[in-house]
Design an enzyme around this catalytic site. Structure first.
Site, short mmCIF file in Angstrom:
data_model
loop_
_atom_site.label_atom_id
_atom_site.label_comp_id
_atom_site.label_asym_id
_atom_site.label_seq_id
_atom_site.Cartn_x
_atom_site.Cartn_y
_atom_site.Cartn_z
N PRO A 24 0.79 -1.23 0.00
CA PRO A 24 0.00 0.00 0.00
C PRO A 24 0.82 1.27 0.00
O PRO A 24 1.86 1.36 0.66
CB PRO A 24 -0.81 -0.10 1.30
CG PRO A 24 -0.05 -1.04 2.16
CD PRO A 24 0.59 -2.02 1.22
N ASN A 25 0.32 2.23 -0.74
CA ASN A 25 0.85 3.60 -0.83
C ASN A 25 2.14 3.71 -1.63
O ASN A 25 2.63 4.81 -1.87
CB ASN A 25 1.03 4.23 0.57
CG ASN A 25 -0.28 4.30 1.32
OD1 ASN A 25 -1.26 4.82 0.79
ND2 ASN A 25 -0.33 3.76 2.53
N ARG A 43 5.23 11.07 -2.12
CA ARG A 43 4.99 10.73 -0.72
C ARG A 43 6.25 10.89 0.13
O ARG A 43 7.27 10.24 -0.14
CB ARG A 43 4.56 9.26 -0.72
CG ARG A 43 4.32 8.66 0.60
CD ARG A 43 4.12 7.16 0.50
NE ARG A 43 3.93 6.62 1.82
CZ ARG A 43 4.17 5.38 2.17
NH1 ARG A 43 4.61 4.52 1.27
NH2 ARG A 43 3.99 4.99 3.41
N TYR A 83 11.38 8.56 1.46
CA TYR A 83 11.31 7.64 0.32
C TYR A 83 12.01 8.14 -0.94
O TYR A 83 12.06 7.43 -1.94
CB TYR A 83 9.84 7.31 0.01
CG TYR A 83 9.13 6.72 1.21
CD1 TYR A 83 9.60 5.55 1.81
CD2 TYR A 83 8.02 7.34 1.77
CE1 TYR A 83 8.97 5.01 2.92
CE2 TYR A 83 7.39 6.81 2.89
CZ TYR A 83 7.87 5.64 3.46
OH TYR A 83 7.26 5.12 4.56
N ASN A 141 8.14 -5.58 -0.79
CA ASN A 141 8.02 -4.40 0.07
C ASN A 141 6.55 -4.32 0.42
O ASN A 141 5.73 -3.83 -0.38
CB ASN A 141 8.48 -3.13 -0.64
CG ASN A 141 8.41 -1.91 0.29
OD1 ASN A 141 7.87 -2.01 1.39
ND2 ASN A 141 8.95 -0.80 -0.16
N ALA A 164 3.06 -0.78 4.85
CA ALA A 164 2.57 -0.83 6.24
C ALA A 164 2.06 -2.22 6.64
O ALA A 164 2.04 -2.55 7.83
CB ALA A 164 1.47 0.21 6.42
N GLU A 169 12.70 -9.49 2.05
CA GLU A 169 11.90 -8.33 2.46
C GLU A 169 12.71 -7.06 2.21
O GLU A 169 13.89 -7.01 2.59
CB GLU A 169 11.59 -8.46 3.96
CG GLU A 169 10.90 -7.26 4.57
CD GLU A 169 10.67 -7.43 6.08
OE1 GLU A 169 10.84 -8.56 6.62
OE2 GLU A 169 10.34 -6.42 6.73
N HIS A 214 12.73 -2.60 2.20
CA HIS A 214 12.14 -1.30 2.50
C HIS A 214 13.05 -0.23 1.93
O HIS A 214 14.28 -0.36 1.99
CB HIS A 214 11.97 -1.10 4.01
CG HIS A 214 11.13 -2.16 4.63
ND1 HIS A 214 9.76 -2.17 4.52
CD2 HIS A 214 11.46 -3.27 5.32
CE1 HIS A 214 9.28 -3.24 5.12
NE2 HIS A 214 10.29 -3.93 5.62
N ARG A 240 13.03 4.96 12.45
CA ARG A 240 11.75 5.67 12.42
C ARG A 240 10.89 5.27 13.64
O ARG A 240 11.42 4.79 14.63
CB ARG A 240 11.05 5.38 11.09
CG ARG A 240 11.91 5.84 9.89
CD ARG A 240 11.25 5.57 8.56
NE ARG A 240 10.00 6.30 8.42
CZ ARG A 240 9.08 6.04 7.50
NH1 ARG A 240 9.30 5.08 6.60
NH2 ARG A 240 7.97 6.75 7.44
#
Ligand code: DQA
Length: 149
Positions: free
Chosen positions: A10-11, A18, A23, A74, A77, A98, A100, A107
């Protein structure tokens, strides 16, 4: 030729717009272009997908089981919330990395826990779009070793 599914949650369709402080300025389309080119240098075929829907990500993982030898994910969330993704990755038992873009450990604390980390081969985070390239390198090494006696 090995096929790898590169799945985005998502996103991530909003990359570029964003929170560029986390990012960067790459768009998802530019990350896809980078991944397809990198895969080619490794003699791999990359299938690149994005969805905002958790169940669709689960379906893509199932599809990878039929059509690919490895997964780069990725999960956005859903990384921090999804038992369904944990179960799907475990179920298909493909080598999975995985990734990111951001360093999730620098964070908010809610980003420090991943439901999928226990069922993947490794985690790469914090290198922006290069996280995906590093994951392709890692997956290529894993798959090439697997092919040998
Ligand atoms: C992300 C990190 C997640 O915590 C966040 O929810 C994302 C993107 C990353 O690529 O840095 O959507 O997976």
């Amino acid at each position: 030729m090995k096929t790898v599914y590169i799945l985005n949650g998502p996103n991530l369709n909003l990359l570029g717009l964003r929170e560029p402080e986390f990012y960067g300025h790459d768009t998802l389309a530019s990350v896809e272009t980078l991944c397809l080119a990198k895969a080619q240098t490794l003699d791999m075929v990359a299938i690149f997908r994005q969805t905002n829907v958790e169940g669709e990500l689960v379906n893509h993982i199932h599809e990878a089981h039929e059509k690919a030898q490895g997964i780069i994910i990725n999960a956005g969330a859903y990384t921090h919330t999804s038992v369904a993704l944990h179960d799907a990755i475990k179920a298909v038992a493909l080598p999975t990395i995985e990734v990111h873009l951001s360093n999730v450990y620098s964070r908010e604390t809610f980003r420090h826990h991943s439901y999928i980390s226990p069922v993947v081969r490794g985690v790469i985070c914090g290198f922006g779009a290069q996280s995906y390239e590093l994951a392709l390198d890692a997956l290529s090494t894993i798959l090439n070793k697997k092919g040998k006696a």
